[in-house]
Design a protein around this motif. Structure first.
Motif, short mmCIF file in Angstrom:
data_model
loop_
_atom_site.label_atom_id
_atom_site.label_comp_id
_atom_site.label_asym_id
_atom_site.label_seq_id
_atom_site.Cartn_x
_atom_site.Cartn_y
_atom_site.Cartn_z
N ASP A 49 -5.10 -17.57 -11.71
CA ASP A 49 -4.99 -17.35 -13.19
C ASP A 49 -6.38 -17.29 -13.81
OD1 ASP A 49 -4.46 -16.79 -15.93
OD2 ASP A 49 -3.43 -18.74 -16.09
N LYS A 95 -8.14 -18.72 -17.09
CA LYS A 95 -7.63 -19.42 -18.06
C LYS A 95 -8.66 -19.45 -19.24
CE LYS A 95 -4.58 -22.28 -16.01
NZ LYS A 95 -4.05 -23.82 -15.70
N TYR A 130 5.00 -26.05 -9.82
CA TYR A 130 3.68 -25.18 -10.02
C TYR A 130 2.43 -26.10 -9.92
CZ TYR A 130 0.44 -22.62 -13.21
OH TYR A 130 -0.78 -22.17 -13.96
N ASP A 145 2.82 -18.61 -16.29
CA ASP A 145 2.43 -17.34 -17.29
C ASP A 145 1.19 -17.16 -17.30
OD1 ASP A 145 2.74 -15.39 -19.14
OD2 ASP A 145 4.12 -16.51 -20.48
N PRO A 146 0.58 -16.36 -16.70
CA PRO A 146 1.18 -14.92 -16.17
C PRO A 146 1.36 -14.85 -14.66
CG PRO A 146 -1.04 -14.39 -16.80
CD PRO A 146 -0.94 -15.96 -16.91
N1 GLY Z 1 -0.76 -20.06 -16.04
C1 GLY Z 1 -1.06 -21.10 -16.95
C2 GLY Z 1 0.13 -21.50 -17.15
O1 GLY Z 1 1.30 -21.10 -17.21
O2 GLY Z 1 0.37 -22.85 -17.68
#
Ligand code: GLY
Ligand code: AMP
Length: 430
Positions: free
Chosen positions: A219, A221, A276, A297-298
């Protein structure tokens, strides 16, 4: 079967899009859904129905489910999980996918997660957990102030303060524990040493007995190119991420995933859902920064573009504890998701701005535009959130996927839209 999906962001659009590709789904409700989710249809042409029920409104969600009896409920966001939606639905005899309240603590309490890692020898940052500001400050001082102060509870992704000096660390501890900037989330804090390295996202689907590691993803951020600007929910992802070789990934399984699962079983924590872990690849090896107990997400947007296996089959295998029998298949292609955000995000931004060009973008081969902050205003699609769209592309190579995603972004317009220009760029260096 009838399926209920909870949530209304880009992650949930990706989940809804993949769920309706299953021939097994003939009805999908999404609470609350969004403008893009409302445009999806099942294989039989049945439109997805968005419900005016918030993802945190547990009593209304349970009432709806009791009346309409979905055969499967899938939970997207962290909040309902932390509030115990899985326990509640099970009490009513409803079949639901996601971790129960106890297991959701891996995300809902950073103190719980940090103490668990210490008990089970999971590699993480040097860290301490504290009930009082004075002890927290003493520990931050030991780290010369180069540390990360984390409010224990869920704080809309904002309760993590990165400090570079003793003064900054003391101010951060005061703001969380004394000024209570994040309310009760700051009753306790975790303080971790500040780690340097490349950050990657892992996703581990788990039925309490078997854990299946997904391919790597990364990701971005921060709001601006070059990892500058404020932290956001995530400005773009890609998969696979080339920073972990197959052997290193195996090593992570041995040092992180296996002890985590063994620890859960030893402590009687029944984790059925998605773990995750956020991982920092440091010079001394991978270190877990945090655990989330849901799909990223995402990250979900790129994973589901690559997933070949039927998603209903995967969720059901998880609930029935048959994951060990499942083969999860992935497309060899790479996927890139570029988030189009409202101007000003993650600060304040305007809403209700008309969006155009999505059809043109989706006419491109391998492109899917997942909606996050959109809604229908009469028959016009307008912005309704900070992260508006996740423009996602599949390509033979990471470079091809990236080029397609950015070409698709060019076709979409709304006033003030902002994207990072360097999603997946680091992975393509050298
Ligand atoms: N990709 C960041 C989150 O879902 O926390
Ligand atoms: P978390 O919600 O705990 O993942 O923290 C949010 C972000 O803060 C992470 O994605 C990292 O970029 C950063 N971060 C968290 N912990 C650390 C750490 N110990 N060292 C450096 N950066 C960190």
């Amino acid at each position: 079967m009838k399926v209920l999906l909870i949530g209304g962001g880009g992650r949930e659009h990706a989940l809804a899009w993949k769920l309706v590709q299953s021939a097994r789904v003939d009805k999908l409700w999404v609470a609350p859904g969004n403008g893009g989710i409302a445009g999806e249809t099942t294989v039989n042409g049945e439109p997805v129905e968005c419900l005016p029920i918030g993802a945190d409104d547990l009593p209304e969600l349970a009432k709806f489910a009791r009346e309409h009896q979905p055969e499967l409920t899938v939970v997207g966001p962290d909040n309902p999980l932390a509030m115990g939606i899985v326990d509640l639905f099970k009490e009513h005899g409803l079949r639901i996918w996601g971790p129960n309240k106890e297991a959701a603590q891996f995300e809902a309490s950073k103190v719980f997660a940090q103490d668990f890692m210490a008990r089970h020898g999971i590699p993480t940052a040097k860290a301490g957990t504290f009930d009082f500001a004075t002890a927290a400050k003493a520990f931050a001082m030991e780290l010369n102030g180069r540390c990360v102060v984390k409010a224990d509870g869920l704080a809309l992704g904002k309760g993590v303060l990165i400090c570079k000096s003793v003064e900054e660390s003391e101010a951060a501890i005061d703001s969380v524990m004394i000024d209570r900037e994040f309310g009760d989330a700051g009753n306790q804090v975790v303080i971790q040493e500040f780690l340097e390295g490349v950050e990657v996202s892992l996703h581990v689907l788990c039925d309490g007995r078997t854990a299946i590691l997904f391919p790597t993803s990364q990701d971005h951020k921060r709001a601006l190119d070059g990892d500058k600007g404020l932290n956001t929910g995530g400005m773009g992802t890609y998969s696979p991420a080339p920073f972990l070789s197959e052997e290193e990934l195996q090593a992570v399984t041995r040092t992180v995933v296996d002890p985590w699962l063994t620890g859960c079983r030893a402590e009687g924590i029944d984790f059925c859902g998605m773990l995750y872990p956020g991982l920092m690849l440091t010079a001394d090896g991978p270190r877990v920064l945090e655990f989330n107990a849901r799909w990223g997400d995402p990250e979900t947007q790129v994973y589901l573009m690559r997933l070949e296996t039927d998603l209903v089959d995967l969720f059901e295998a998880c609930i029935d504890r048959r994951l060990a029998e499942m083969d999860v298949h992935w497309k060899p292609e790479a996927a890139v998701c570029v988030v189009m955000a409202s101007g000003g995000y993650p600060g304040s931004y305007e809403k209700s701005l008309p969006i155009s060009g999505i059809e043109e973008a989706e006419a491109m081969e391998g492109v899917k535009v997942f909606h996050a902050g959109t809604e229908m205003d009469d028959d016009k699609l307008v912005t309704s959130g900070g992260r508006v769209l996740g423009v996602t592309a599949l390509g033979e190579t990471l470079l091809a996927a990236r080029n397609t995603a950015y070409a698709a972004v060019e076709k979409i317009k709304f006033e003030g839209s902002h994207v990072r220009g360097d999603i997946a760029a680091k992975a393509l260096e050298d």
